[in-house]
Design a protein around this motif. Structure first.
Motif: not given
Length: 393
Positions: A123-140, A302-312
């Motif tokens: 998904i793109v244009n999902h509403g999670v700001p780009m700086h939030v995504l970049e910050d968590v990558k840097d923190a990792t 800027g994308s997020l990958v979404i996947n279905v898990g066993d519970a769903l």
């Protein structure tokens, strides 16, 4: 408009590793001067468990020894290796869906179709700001750049809580071959516990990422439930769908023989949904359930990958599919990823939803205690889709 394109850990005695005449380029690891040639001439000199697990260096520390060949403990059997250069791997990919018009019925239809056919979509244009995504990558990167003794404080042996765990591979006690990955796993209980127990170097960034994803997670589940004729997510369903969350920070260091091992072996997630942030390197592969070929999931900025898990899959009685996926090792660059696992609560009973069975459809799965299902998953090495049989009716 949208657009598409085709917990537990165990003790384990590792075999020892014999290493001959390797160059030490990181003096902080063995407290030696740079470029000093060392000879480790007997199997007791570098024990995999002691160095990677007990001393907290992880596979990252092992890679930084300058190894020229892959230690035998990480060599996968031939059937578990795969050629990432095959034309099939890059011919198609999972759907890419624009969430900017998520209330459009066509977008909802695309999401439900992707969950049914692929079990994966981006998904793109999902509403999670780009700086939030970049910050968590840097923190990792910052967390895994800490000295081994600092990371070790969050290991099973030293962590003050079971909800924070630094480790390596998957379930080493059960694995014939180890996976080329280190991780930090953070189970969210409360803001207070996160503030006091999560590593300071990444705590705030992870929390912002997790909280920033909540709106899109709820919207995705609302759309997917509507596709099952579930018109309202009440308190019970809300708990079953998203009663708990865990986030992993994954680190895949450069590998001397990536063709002989894996970053993560074949598996499907035990979650309801998984929201994955990957960097620009790539390496995630998804099983095409029609051709059974492995398909690469290319990084999209800027994308997020979404996947279905066993519970769903269980709750949808198989309409939505959790799908095998795995991660290749990389011979030239260090890779990171940050999945958020949205799960039922441990105490929840999950099974096919009544709305799915109201027209007389036969249940494919029995009702199971979610904590029992998760324990079954972690008792063994990654083994594709075998865990789902635990809930088979």
């Amino acid at each position: 408009m949208y657009k598409t394109t085709p917990i537990p850990f165990f003790k384990h005695e590792y075999r020892s590793l014999t290493v001959l005449h390797y160059q030490v380029t990181r003096p902080t690891i063995l407290t030696m001067a740079p470029s000093i040639s060392i000879s480790i001439i007997n199997s007791n000199s570098l024990n995999i468990r002691d160095f990677v697990v007990n001393k907290g260096h992880g596979v990252k520390g092992l890679a930084e020894l300058g190894l020229k060949t892959l230690p035998c403990q990480y060599i996968q059997p031939p059937q578990e290796r795969f050629d990432t250069g095959t034309p099939e791997a890059h011919h198609n990919s999972i759907p890419l869906i624009d969430m900017s018009t998520c209330n459009d019925p066509e977008v909802a239809e695309a999401i439900c179709k992707a969950a049914q056919k692929w079990g994966f979509f981006q998904i793109v244009n999902h509403g999670v700001p780009m700086h939030v995504l970049e910050d968590v990558k840097d923190a990792t990167h910052k967390f895994f750049g800490l000295p081994a003794e600092e990371k070790k404080k969050y290991s099973k042996e030293q962590s003050v809580t079971n909800n924070v765990r630094y480790g390596t591979s998957f379930t080493p006690a059960c694995e014939k071959a180890l996976e080329w990955k280190d991780y930090l796993s953070l189970f969210f209980v409360s803001d207070d516990e996160a503030a006091s127990e999560w590593p300071p170097v990444c705590r705030n960034q992870v929390m912002e990422y997790m909280k920033g994803s909540e709106i899109v997670v709820k919207k995705l589940l609302e759309i997917l439930m509507n596709g099952l004729n579930v018109k309202e997510i009440d308190e019970t369903k809300g708990s079953n769908l998203m009663g708990s969350k865990r986030i992993n920070l994954n680190y895949y260091p450069i590998c001397p023989n990536p063709e002989l091992t894996v970053g993560v072996g074949r598996h499907s997630d035990v979650s309801t949904l998984t929201i994955l942030l990957q960097d620009d390197i790539g390496g995630l592969y998804v099983r095409n359930t029609e051709t059974m070929k492995w398909i690469h999931v290319p990084p999209v900025s800027g994308s997020l990958v979404i996947n279905v898990g066993d519970a769903l899959q269980i709750m949808s009685n198989g309409k939505y599919k959790s799908v095998e996926h795995r991660v290749s090792a990389n011979g030239s660059r260090n890779r990171i990823s940050a999945p958020i696992f949205v799960n039922p609560k441990a105490s929840d009973i999950i099974g096919p939803l009544p709305e799915v069975l109201q027209n007389g459809e036969k249940p494919l799965y029995k009702h199971v205690l979610y904590s029992d299902y998760v324990k079954h998953f972690f008792r063994k090495a990654h083994d594709g889709k075998a865990t789902i049989e635990f809930a088979r009716a």
